[in-house]
Design a protein around this motif. Structure first.
Motif, PDB file in Angstrom:
ATOM      1  N   LEU A   9       0.803  -1.222   0.000  1.00  0.00           N
ATOM      2  CA  LEU A   9       0.000   0.000   0.000  1.00  0.00           C
ATOM      3  C   LEU A   9       0.841   1.279   0.000  1.00  0.00           C
ATOM      4  O   LEU A   9       0.609   2.180  -0.806  1.00  0.00           O
ATOM      5  CB  LEU A   9      -0.956   0.026   1.194  1.00  0.00           C
ATOM      6  CG  LEU A   9      -2.145  -0.908   1.121  1.00  0.00           C
ATOM      7  CD1 LEU A   9      -2.913  -0.896   2.431  1.00  0.00           C
ATOM      8  CD2 LEU A   9      -3.046  -0.530  -0.027  1.00  0.00           C
ATOM      9  N   PHE A  10       1.790   1.361   0.887  1.00  0.00           N
ATOM     10  CA  PHE A  10       2.596   2.573   0.998  1.00  0.00           C
ATOM     11  C   PHE A  10       3.400   2.819  -0.274  1.00  0.00           C
ATOM     12  O   PHE A  10       3.383   3.915  -0.838  1.00  0.00           O
ATOM     13  CB  PHE A  10       3.521   2.495   2.216  1.00  0.00           C
ATOM     14  CG  PHE A  10       4.302   3.752   2.446  1.00  0.00           C
ATOM     15  CD1 PHE A  10       3.690   4.870   2.975  1.00  0.00           C
ATOM     16  CD2 PHE A  10       5.649   3.819   2.144  1.00  0.00           C
ATOM     17  CE1 PHE A  10       4.406   6.048   3.195  1.00  0.00           C
ATOM     18  CE2 PHE A  10       6.373   4.978   2.357  1.00  0.00           C
ATOM     19  CZ  PHE A  10       5.747   6.092   2.883  1.00  0.00           C
ATOM     20  N   THR A  12       2.904   1.645  -3.295  1.00  0.00           N
ATOM     21  CA  THR A  12       2.009   1.914  -4.420  1.00  0.00           C
ATOM     22  C   THR A  12       1.487   3.338  -4.356  1.00  0.00           C
ATOM     23  O   THR A  12       1.417   4.038  -5.370  1.00  0.00           O
ATOM     24  CB  THR A  12       0.840   0.907  -4.438  1.00  0.00           C
ATOM     25  OG1 THR A  12       1.377  -0.412  -4.522  1.00  0.00           O
ATOM     26  CG2 THR A  12      -0.082   1.158  -5.608  1.00  0.00           C
ATOM     27  N   SER A  13       1.147   3.793  -3.164  1.00  0.00           N
ATOM     28  CA  SER A  13       0.682   5.167  -2.991  1.00  0.00           C
ATOM     29  C   SER A  13       1.753   6.161  -3.422  1.00  0.00           C
ATOM     30  O   SER A  13       1.471   7.141  -4.111  1.00  0.00           O
ATOM     31  CB  SER A  13       0.302   5.410  -1.527  1.00  0.00           C
ATOM     32  OG  SER A  13      -0.001   6.761  -1.316  1.00  0.00           O
ATOM     33  N   ARG A  14       2.990   5.910  -3.039  1.00  0.00           N
ATOM     34  CA  ARG A  14       4.094   6.795  -3.416  1.00  0.00           C
ATOM     35  C   ARG A  14       4.318   6.769  -4.930  1.00  0.00           C
ATOM     36  O   ARG A  14       4.573   7.791  -5.552  1.00  0.00           O
ATOM     37  CB  ARG A  14       5.390   6.398  -2.697  1.00  0.00           C
ATOM     38  CG  ARG A  14       5.353   6.685  -1.223  1.00  0.00           C
ATOM     39  CD  ARG A  14       5.302   8.196  -0.972  1.00  0.00           C
ATOM     40  NE  ARG A  14       5.268   8.484   0.436  1.00  0.00           N
ATOM     41  CZ  ARG A  14       4.202   8.955   1.079  1.00  0.00           C
ATOM     42  NH1 ARG A  14       3.092   9.176   0.458  1.00  0.00           N
ATOM     43  NH2 ARG A  14       4.251   9.201   2.361  1.00  0.00           N
ATOM     44  N   VAL A  16       2.088   6.136  -7.336  1.00  0.00           N
ATOM     45  CA  VAL A  16       1.000   6.891  -7.978  1.00  0.00           C
ATOM     46  C   VAL A  16       1.191   8.386  -7.749  1.00  0.00           C
ATOM     47  O   VAL A  16       1.034   9.191  -8.669  1.00  0.00           O
ATOM     48  CB  VAL A  16      -0.378   6.418  -7.465  1.00  0.00           C
ATOM     49  CG1 VAL A  16      -1.482   7.324  -7.960  1.00  0.00           C
ATOM     50  CG2 VAL A  16      -0.636   4.978  -7.875  1.00  0.00           C
ATOM     51  N   SER A  17       1.577   8.765  -6.552  1.00  0.00           N
ATOM     52  CA  SER A  17       1.818  10.163  -6.233  1.00  0.00           C
ATOM     53  C   SER A  17       2.892  10.756  -7.149  1.00  0.00           C
ATOM     54  O   SER A  17       2.728  11.844  -7.704  1.00  0.00           O
ATOM     55  CB  SER A  17       2.246  10.294  -4.768  1.00  0.00           C
ATOM     56  OG  SER A  17       2.635  11.605  -4.464  1.00  0.00           O
ATOM     57  N   VAL A  24       0.851  13.265  -1.638  1.00  0.00           N
ATOM     58  CA  VAL A  24      -0.103  12.677  -0.705  1.00  0.00           C
ATOM     59  C   VAL A  24      -0.215  13.620   0.484  1.00  0.00           C
ATOM     60  O   VAL A  24       0.798  14.084   1.011  1.00  0.00           O
ATOM     61  CB  VAL A  24       0.377  11.287  -0.223  1.00  0.00           C
ATOM     62  CG1 VAL A  24      -0.535  10.723   0.840  1.00  0.00           C
ATOM     63  CG2 VAL A  24       0.493  10.331  -1.397  1.00  0.00           C
ATOM     64  N   LYS A  28      -3.118  12.015   5.557  1.00  0.00           N
ATOM     65  CA  LYS A  28      -3.915  10.968   4.904  1.00  0.00           C
ATOM     66  C   LYS A  28      -3.764   9.664   5.694  1.00  0.00           C
ATOM     67  O   LYS A  28      -2.669   9.258   6.058  1.00  0.00           O
ATOM     68  CB  LYS A  28      -3.431  10.784   3.467  1.00  0.00           C
ATOM     69  CG  LYS A  28      -4.288   9.892   2.631  1.00  0.00           C
ATOM     70  CD  LYS A  28      -5.586  10.583   2.401  1.00  0.00           C
ATOM     71  CE  LYS A  28      -6.258  10.113   1.147  1.00  0.00           C
ATOM     72  NZ  LYS A  28      -7.597  10.656   1.059  1.00  0.00           N
ATOM     73  N   VAL A  31      -1.308   6.086   4.495  1.00  0.00           N
ATOM     74  CA  VAL A  31      -0.178   6.375   3.610  1.00  0.00           C
ATOM     75  C   VAL A  31       0.399   7.780   3.741  1.00  0.00           C
ATOM     76  O   VAL A  31       1.420   8.088   3.141  1.00  0.00           O
ATOM     77  CB  VAL A  31      -0.541   6.112   2.129  1.00  0.00           C
ATOM     78  CG1 VAL A  31      -0.832   4.644   1.908  1.00  0.00           C
ATOM     79  CG2 VAL A  31      -1.722   6.957   1.701  1.00  0.00           C
TER      80      VAL A  31
END
Length: 69
Positions: A9-10, A12-14, A16-17, A24, A28, A31
């Motif tokens: 999750l972390f 992937t979030s980075r 996409v960011s 982000v 939030k 993440v």
């Protein structure tokens, strides 16, 4: 049950960011930079003693973060 690998999750979030050039938000859930940050008084005192029982409902490791800050 799902096939979601929460440890990604972390990261992937980075990803996409960065790809979207959209930061982000610091607060939030899960993440954000401050999601597992603790910085004041009694709260900060309790975290190292009994983290899982007190202030973090999710272990940072379970979402791909090495540790709380």
């Amino acid at each position: 049950m799902t096939d979601i690998n929460s440890k990604l999750l972390f990261g992937t979030s980075r990803l996409v960011s960065n790809l979207m050039s959209m930061p982000v938000q610091a607060n939030k859930a899960i993440v954000g930079r401050n999601a597992f940050a603790h910085s004041s008084g009694i709260h900060q005192d309790g975290v190292p003693k009994k983290t899982g029982e007190n202030y973090e409902i999710i272990d940072p490791i379970e979402v791909g973060i090495r540790e709380s800050s």
